[in-house]
Each structure stands twice: as C-alpha cells, then as structure tokens.
Design an enzyme around this catalytic site. Structure first.
Site, PDB file in Angstrom:
ATOM      1  N   ASP A  23       0.824  -1.218   0.000  1.00 36.34           N
ATOM      2  CA  ASP A  23       0.000   0.000   0.000  1.00 36.34           C
ATOM      3  C   ASP A  23       0.860   1.271   0.000  1.00 36.34           C
ATOM      4  O   ASP A  23       0.399   2.334  -0.416  1.00 36.34           O
ATOM      5  CB  ASP A  23      -1.013   0.018   1.156  1.00 36.34           C
ATOM      6  CG  ASP A  23      -0.412  -0.263   2.521  1.00 36.34           C
ATOM      7  OD1 ASP A  23       0.638  -0.923   2.577  1.00 36.34           O
ATOM      8  OD2 ASP A  23      -1.000   0.188   3.531  1.00 36.34           O
ATOM      9  N   HIS A  43       6.243  -1.578  13.609  1.00 33.08           N
ATOM     10  CA  HIS A  43       5.358  -2.231  12.652  1.00 33.08           C
ATOM     11  C   HIS A  43       5.822  -3.682  12.547  1.00 33.08           C
ATOM     12  O   HIS A  43       6.705  -4.099  13.292  1.00 33.08           O
ATOM     13  CB  HIS A  43       5.486  -1.467  11.314  1.00 33.08           C
ATOM     14  CG  HIS A  43       4.332  -1.664  10.387  1.00 33.08           C
ATOM     15  ND1 HIS A  43       3.037  -1.776  10.807  1.00 33.08           N
ATOM     16  CD2 HIS A  43       4.285  -1.764   9.022  1.00 33.08           C
ATOM     17  CE1 HIS A  43       2.244  -1.931   9.749  1.00 33.08           C
ATOM     18  NE2 HIS A  43       2.981  -1.940   8.656  1.00 33.08           N
ATOM     19  N   ASP A  45       3.398   3.507   9.197  1.00 30.87           N
ATOM     20  CA  ASP A  45       2.554   2.540   9.908  1.00 30.87           C
ATOM     21  C   ASP A  45       3.242   2.163  11.215  1.00 30.87           C
ATOM     22  O   ASP A  45       4.386   1.721  11.217  1.00 30.87           O
ATOM     23  CB  ASP A  45       2.376   1.268   9.074  1.00 30.87           C
ATOM     24  CG  ASP A  45       1.522   1.505   7.837  1.00 30.87           C
ATOM     25  OD1 ASP A  45       1.120   2.656   7.603  1.00 30.87           O
ATOM     26  OD2 ASP A  45       1.263   0.528   7.113  1.00 30.87           O
ATOM     27  N   HIS A  50      -4.186   7.080   7.197  1.00 29.12           N
ATOM     28  CA  HIS A  50      -4.106   5.636   6.971  1.00 29.12           C
ATOM     29  C   HIS A  50      -5.344   4.931   7.530  1.00 29.12           C
ATOM     30  O   HIS A  50      -5.247   3.999   8.335  1.00 29.12           O
ATOM     31  CB  HIS A  50      -2.815   5.083   7.608  1.00 29.12           C
ATOM     32  CG  HIS A  50      -2.420   3.720   7.077  1.00 29.12           C
ATOM     33  ND1 HIS A  50      -3.096   2.572   7.406  1.00 29.12           N
ATOM     34  CD2 HIS A  50      -1.421   3.318   6.255  1.00 29.12           C
ATOM     35  CE1 HIS A  50      -2.516   1.529   6.821  1.00 29.12           C
ATOM     36  NE2 HIS A  50      -1.493   1.970   6.105  1.00 29.12           N
TER      37      HIS A  50
HETATM   38 ZN   LIG Z   1       0.043   0.680   5.332  1.00 28.78          ZN
HETATM   39 ZN   LIG Z   2       2.461  -1.474   6.621  1.00 30.10          ZN
END
Ligand SMILES: [Zn+2]
Ligand SMILES: [Zn+2]
Length: 325
Positions: A68, A141, A211, A269
């Site tokens: 993404d 993450h 993230d 996000h």
């Molecule tokens: Zn992401």
């Molecule tokens: Zn990610």
C-alpha cells in the site's frame, strides 16, 4: 529560511485503494524542492491533480516496503522516464529498500533517462540540506520501517527593526548573527539577541509516523512539531486489530500528539474497515482538540509560529510588515 512549506495529501487510506481513498502518499513542498513520503497506488494521478510535475520530485522516502506504500512507484518511475527526466532521483527507505528497488526496475520494461540513487536509513539518521533537515525515526510495525521528520532550518529570532536601527552601528553580518541567536561582543559590552529580538521563531516541521503501533519513542521524535501525521487506522472498538497488525487507533495518535506538544494532528491511513471517519475524529478530539481528518487531494500550508518575547504570546503567520526583520 524557507518561504513555502506545504503538505499535499495525495492518498490517506490504508491497505488497498477504496472508493473513497487512495493508499498512503504525501508530497511536501519546501520552496522549489518536492519530496514524497510513501508512494501508494494513484500517486502520479494525485501529483497531476495538484499540478506537480514528477520531474520536480527530488526525494522519495519510503517508510516501509508494504504494497500500500509502494505500489505507485513503478508508475512514478515510468512517468519520469516518459517525461525524459535527467536529474538523479534519490529514494530513501529502511533496510531492504535497495533490494526492492533493484528488483522492481529489473521486473518491468523500463528505459530510465535518469539515475536512481538509493539510501537506506534507520532511526537516528538524518540528511541535512541548506534549508531543511530530514530526520528518520522509530516505528513499531511488523517489518523494517521508519518514521520521518522534516524540519526547516530557520533563524532563532525575528529582530525588532526599530531597535536595530536605533543602534546604528550594526552591520549586516552582525544582524544576521543576532537573528541566529549569537551575541555580539564589543570592546566594553555584549549585545545579546534577546535585547533586540521581537519574536522567537519556532521552525516549521512535519512528522509522519508511517505505519506503527503507538510508542514512547514516537512521542520523543514528534516533540514540538508543528504537524503530526499519524497512523490512525482504527477506532477504539478495533483496538485488538490495530495491535495485531502493527497500527494505531485515532485515540493513540491523539495521546501522542498531546504528549509531544504538537500544534496540529492529522489522522491518516484509515483502514477500509472504517466506514465513517468522523468516529475517529470524535475519539481523537476528546483527547487532542486540534485534530483534523486528512483527506485525499487536499493540502495544508504549515504555518510559521512565533513567540513574542516578554509576553510569551503565540502567533501563527505574522502579517508581512516592513517593521519586522
Ligand atoms: Zn500501510
Ligand atoms: Zn504497513
């Protein structure tokens, strides 16, 4: 000091494109330099929407190599070649970025007219340029990941022109030194910047978390930033999912904004599971009122911040007046 510091939200969603959101991609304008923070699918279209030529992009910063955040990259590299880009492109990311980029450019028929420079960074690294500095910070993450802080290099003080004029004997080098916070030593006296300064200048800055789960390190990294753009993938009822997949809730983001003392928080996000982001906004504003929802294809001009010496009054964006140096 920069004239312009502007943030363009190209895509603000997460995981995959949806009817309402493109995946993560943010452009930052620092005078004539343009940076990209993540390059989700649809990034090139967003740049065209804002009238930003792909040729102007100087740095692409990838927070991590999840689809993404990077699926816009093949299209970006291809478009740059079609427009006969000649200047180098620098792609910055965490460990693993070089392997990814090399694999990517060998996987599709691509005839580059420019060189790609790759720089792998980790938390604590920085890149300093004339007018701004890029700092790379922590992330929690489920892969190698970084966060980003971009901060302008600005004078410490805005001087009071009337006081400067009244002193008569200051040359332009001394005036500049005073604005940078350095005292001027004379034979029998010392002139301190605070004696002739009207405002303290708080440099403009933006922190982008990428993230991440919420962390104490992110509070330190975001300390005093003008703008924090933080992972807010989920609402409180999906907290377990946020923790499991390495994300934050809107409330987590608000707590970080509050503890870091930032001026503005943008939620970012959004998981495709969130059908109504106003719930995120409501949850975050209970903790940090200066929260906004980031929206695809909108921009935000980062305001200058001044603190009046003596009164400690905070002022955003002074009107242009000849009486201030
Ligand atoms: Zn992401
Ligand atoms: Zn990610």
């Amino acid at each position: 000091m920069l004239n312009e510091f502007k943030i363009f939200f190209i895509g603000v969603g997460g995981t995959h494109p949806t009817e309402r959101h493109s995946p993560p991609s943010i452009a930052v304008k620092l005078d004539s330099d343009f940076l990209l923070m993540d390059c989700g699918e649809g990034c090139v279209r967003g740049l065209f929407h804002f009238g930003i030529s792909t040729l102007k992009i100087k740095y692409v910063i990838l927070t991590h190599i999840h689809g993404d955040h990077v699926f816009g990259l093949p299209s970006l590299l291809h478009t740059m070649a079609l427009y006969d880009r000649r200047r180098d492109l620098c792609i910055i990311g965490p460990r693993g970025t070089a392997r990814f980029i090399k694999g990517l450019v060998s996987a599709f028929p691509y005839y580059p007219s420019y060189r790609i420079l790759i720089k792998e960074v980790s938390s604590g690294d920085s890149i300093r340029l004339d007018k701004y500095i890029m700092l790379f910070g922590p992330s929690d993450h489920d892969c190698e990941a970084i966060s980003v802080r971009i901060e302008e290099i600005a004078p410490k003080y805005k001087l009071d022109q009337q006081k400067i004029k009244a002193l008569k004997n200051l040359d332009s080098v001394e005036i500049k030194r005073l604005s940078m916070g350095e005292p001027i030593h004379r034979e029998s006296s010392v002139l301190y910047p605070e004696e002739v300064a009207k405002y303290r200048i708080i440099p403009r800055s933006v922190v982008y978390s990428g993230d991440t789960r919420p962390t104490e390190d992110m509070i330190k990294f975001s300390k005093g930033a003008r703008v924090l753009i933080h992972d807010s993938a989920y609402s409180e009822d999906l907290r377990d999912v946020a923790v499991e997949y390495g994300h934050s809730t809107a409330k987590d983001a608000a707590k970080i904004a509050l503890k870091a003392g930032v001026d503005f928080l943008f939620l970012f996000h959004y998981s495709p599971r969130i059908k109504d982001e106003t719930i995120l906004l409501k949850e975050a504003r209970e903790i940090f009122p200066r929260t906004a929802l980031s929206r695809d294809l909108t921009f935000f001009r980062v305001p200058r911040k001044y603190i009046e010496i003596g009164s400690e009054r905070v002022i955003y964006n002074l009107p242009p007046r000849r009486s201030h140096l």
